[in-house]
Design a protein around this motif. Structure first.
Motif, short mmCIF file in Angstrom:
data_model
loop_
_atom_site.label_atom_id
_atom_site.label_comp_id
_atom_site.label_asym_id
_atom_site.label_seq_id
_atom_site.Cartn_x
_atom_site.Cartn_y
_atom_site.Cartn_z
N GLN A 27 -0.53 3.50 -0.35
CA GLN A 27 0.73 2.75 -0.13
C GLN A 27 0.77 2.19 1.30
OE1 GLN A 27 2.68 1.75 -2.32
NE2 GLN A 27 2.95 3.25 -3.97
N GLU A 28 0.32 3.00 2.25
CA GLU A 28 0.32 2.54 3.65
C GLU A 28 -0.61 1.35 3.84
OE1 GLU A 28 -0.54 5.70 6.43
OE2 GLU A 28 1.14 6.87 5.64
N LEU A 29 -1.80 1.41 3.19
CA LEU A 29 -2.76 0.30 3.32
C LEU A 29 -2.23 -0.97 2.65
CD1 LEU A 29 -6.13 2.20 2.68
CD2 LEU A 29 -5.22 1.35 4.85
N ILE A 30 -1.56 -0.78 1.52
CA ILE A 30 -0.97 -1.93 0.82
C ILE A 30 0.04 -2.62 1.74
CG2 ILE A 30 0.58 -2.58 -1.08
CD1 ILE A 30 -0.79 -0.28 -2.71
N LYS A 31 0.85 -1.79 2.39
CA LYS A 31 1.89 -2.34 3.28
C LYS A 31 1.26 -2.99 4.52
CE LYS A 31 6.24 -0.80 5.21
NZ LYS A 31 6.96 0.37 5.64
N LYS A 32 0.32 -2.28 5.10
CA LYS A 32 -0.31 -2.76 6.34
C LYS A 32 -0.97 -4.13 6.17
CE LYS A 32 -3.98 -1.33 9.56
NZ LYS A 32 -4.99 -0.29 9.81
N HIS A 33 -1.64 -4.31 5.01
CA HIS A 33 -2.40 -5.56 4.81
C HIS A 33 -1.72 -6.50 3.81
CE1 HIS A 33 -5.77 -4.07 7.14
NE2 HIS A 33 -5.70 -2.94 6.46
N SER A 34 -0.48 -6.19 3.45
CA SER A 34 0.25 -7.01 2.46
C SER A 34 -0.63 -7.28 1.23
CB SER A 34 0.69 -8.34 3.07
OG SER A 34 1.50 -8.12 4.19
N LEU A 35 -1.21 -6.22 0.68
CA LEU A 35 -2.10 -6.37 -0.47
C LEU A 35 -1.29 -6.64 -1.73
CD1 LEU A 35 -4.48 -3.32 0.19
CD2 LEU A 35 -4.86 -5.72 0.82
N ASN A 36 -1.85 -7.50 -2.57
CA ASN A 36 -1.16 -7.88 -3.80
C ASN A 36 -1.47 -6.89 -4.92
OD1 ASN A 36 0.10 -9.45 -5.86
ND2 ASN A 36 -1.90 -10.26 -6.42
N VAL A 37 -1.07 -5.63 -4.71
CA VAL A 37 -1.38 -4.58 -5.70
C VAL A 37 -0.23 -4.43 -6.67
CG1 VAL A 37 -1.78 -2.10 -5.96
CG2 VAL A 37 -2.94 -3.38 -4.13
N ILE A 63 -11.25 -7.45 -1.53
CA ILE A 63 -10.92 -7.53 -2.96
C ILE A 63 -9.61 -8.29 -3.16
CG2 ILE A 63 -10.50 -6.21 -5.08
CD1 ILE A 63 -12.09 -3.89 -3.73
N ASN A 64 -8.69 -8.06 -2.25
CA ASN A 64 -7.40 -8.76 -2.34
C ASN A 64 -7.61 -10.28 -2.36
OD1 ASN A 64 -4.43 -8.47 -2.26
ND2 ASN A 64 -4.64 -9.64 -0.37
N LYS A 65 -8.59 -10.75 -1.57
CA LYS A 65 -8.88 -12.20 -1.55
C LYS A 65 -9.43 -12.63 -2.91
CE LYS A 65 -10.24 -12.18 3.29
NZ LYS A 65 -11.44 -12.07 4.14
N LEU A 66 -10.25 -11.79 -3.53
CA LEU A 66 -10.85 -12.15 -4.82
C LEU A 66 -9.81 -12.21 -5.93
CD1 LEU A 66 -14.04 -9.87 -4.72
CD2 LEU A 66 -14.04 -12.37 -4.58
N VAL A 67 -8.87 -11.28 -5.94
CA VAL A 67 -7.92 -11.23 -7.06
C VAL A 67 -6.80 -12.26 -6.93
CG1 VAL A 67 -8.36 -8.79 -7.50
CG2 VAL A 67 -6.42 -9.42 -6.09
N GLY A 68 -6.52 -12.69 -5.70
CA GLY A 68 -5.43 -13.66 -5.51
C GLY A 68 -4.12 -13.09 -6.02
N SER A 69 -3.45 -13.86 -6.87
CA SER A 69 -2.14 -13.41 -7.36
C SER A 69 -2.22 -12.71 -8.72
CB SER A 69 -1.19 -14.62 -7.46
OG SER A 69 -1.76 -15.58 -8.33
N SER A 70 -3.43 -12.41 -9.19
CA SER A 70 -3.59 -11.75 -10.50
C SER A 70 -3.17 -10.28 -10.42
CB SER A 70 -5.06 -11.82 -10.94
OG SER A 70 -5.52 -13.15 -10.94
N LYS A 71 -2.95 -9.69 -11.61
CA LYS A 71 -2.62 -8.26 -11.66
C LYS A 71 -3.80 -7.45 -11.13
CE LYS A 71 -1.19 -7.91 -16.05
NZ LYS A 71 -0.88 -7.23 -17.32
N TRP A 72 -3.50 -6.49 -10.27
CA TRP A 72 -4.57 -5.67 -9.68
C TRP A 72 -4.05 -4.24 -9.51
CZ3 TRP A 72 -5.79 -5.60 -3.77
CH2 TRP A 72 -6.91 -4.80 -3.53
N TYR A 73 -4.74 -3.30 -10.14
CA TYR A 73 -4.35 -1.89 -10.06
C TYR A 73 -5.38 -1.12 -9.23
CZ TYR A 73 -0.94 -2.71 -13.72
OH TYR A 73 0.14 -3.18 -14.44
#
Ligand code: SF4
Length: 224
Positions: free
Chosen positions: A210-220, A174-184
């Motif tokens: 939070q851990e997954l966001i950090k681990k994969h550098s997700l643009n959340v 999903i992170n690939k799909l949203v790119g730099s857009s706002k994502w909650y």
């Protein structure tokens, strides 16, 4: 048209705005965790005629800033909703719509006519898992994502996160799909679900997300 739900005003459904919210009946998805299932299955329980809502908005338009349209899936009302939206815009109110992204042509027509000021679109999981929601035309989801990215209006993507539907790998996809857009990311609430089996479903804790966001550098953008 007749809406199936109406909230006179709140600060939750349109970010940062005092908004009335209307709910449309029916949905072309069957998300097992749907908490708005009263607007999805079982017949329309309540009916709020458009004229009643427009009269209320006309009287309160100086105290309101916006109208949010939720559901169900609002884009199923491609004929009925635009006239309602035009009248709301004529009152000087902003319009927000929630959508599952399944009807890009309807979304585009509304955007082209400048009927929308904010859109919140679900990206439910990896595209190859959308059959879990009774929906398979995932090219429509991709089209809606691109339409929003090129819309010039404010919008957000959002993902509700039960563990059995949104895995670690799905979040990366999903992170690939949203790119730099706002994502909650939205915490899953097992209390109210369309599929009763989901009452036992487990949710990520905020710390796990939070851990997954950090681990994969997700643009959340945030966790709700
Ligand atoms: S969660 Fe949204 S898209 Fe899914 S069934 Fe409920 S209203 Fe439809």
């Amino acid at each position: 048209m007749n809406f199936s739900g109406f909230q006179k005003s709140d600060l939750l459904n349109f970010p940062g705005k005092v908004a009335s919210t209307v709910f449309t009946y029916g949905c072309n998805f069957r998300c097992p965790y749907c908490h708005n299932y009263g607007f999805v299955v079982g017949g329309q329980q309540e009916s709020y005629p458009e004229v009643l809502i427009l009269n209320y908005l006309e009287k309160r338009k100086d105290m309101l800033e916006a109208v949010a349209i939720s559901g169900g899936e609002p884009t199923l009302y491609d004929k009925e909703l635009p006239p309602f939206m035009r009248k709301v815009k004529e009152m000087g109110l902003l319009v927000k719509m929630d959508t599952n992204g399944s009807r890009p042509e309807v979304l585009k027509a509304m955007l082209d006519e400048k009927l929308l000021d904010y859109v919140a679109m679900d990206i439910k999981t990896s595209l190859d898992k959308y059959s879990m929601f009774g929906y398979s035309e995932v090219e429509n989801i991709e089209k809606s994502i691109e339409i929003l990215k090129n819309s010039g209006i404010d919008f957000e993507f959002r993902t509700t996160c039960p563990k059995s539907i949104v895995s670690e790998d799905d979040l990366v996809e999903i992170n690939k799909l949203v790119g730099s857009s706002k994502w909650y990311l939205q915490m899953f609430n097992p209390r109210y679900t369309l599929d009763e089996a989901f009452h036992e479903e487990s949710s990520y804790s905020e710390e796990e997300l939070q851990e997954l966001i950090k681990k994969h550098s997700l643009n959340v953008t945030g966790i709700r």
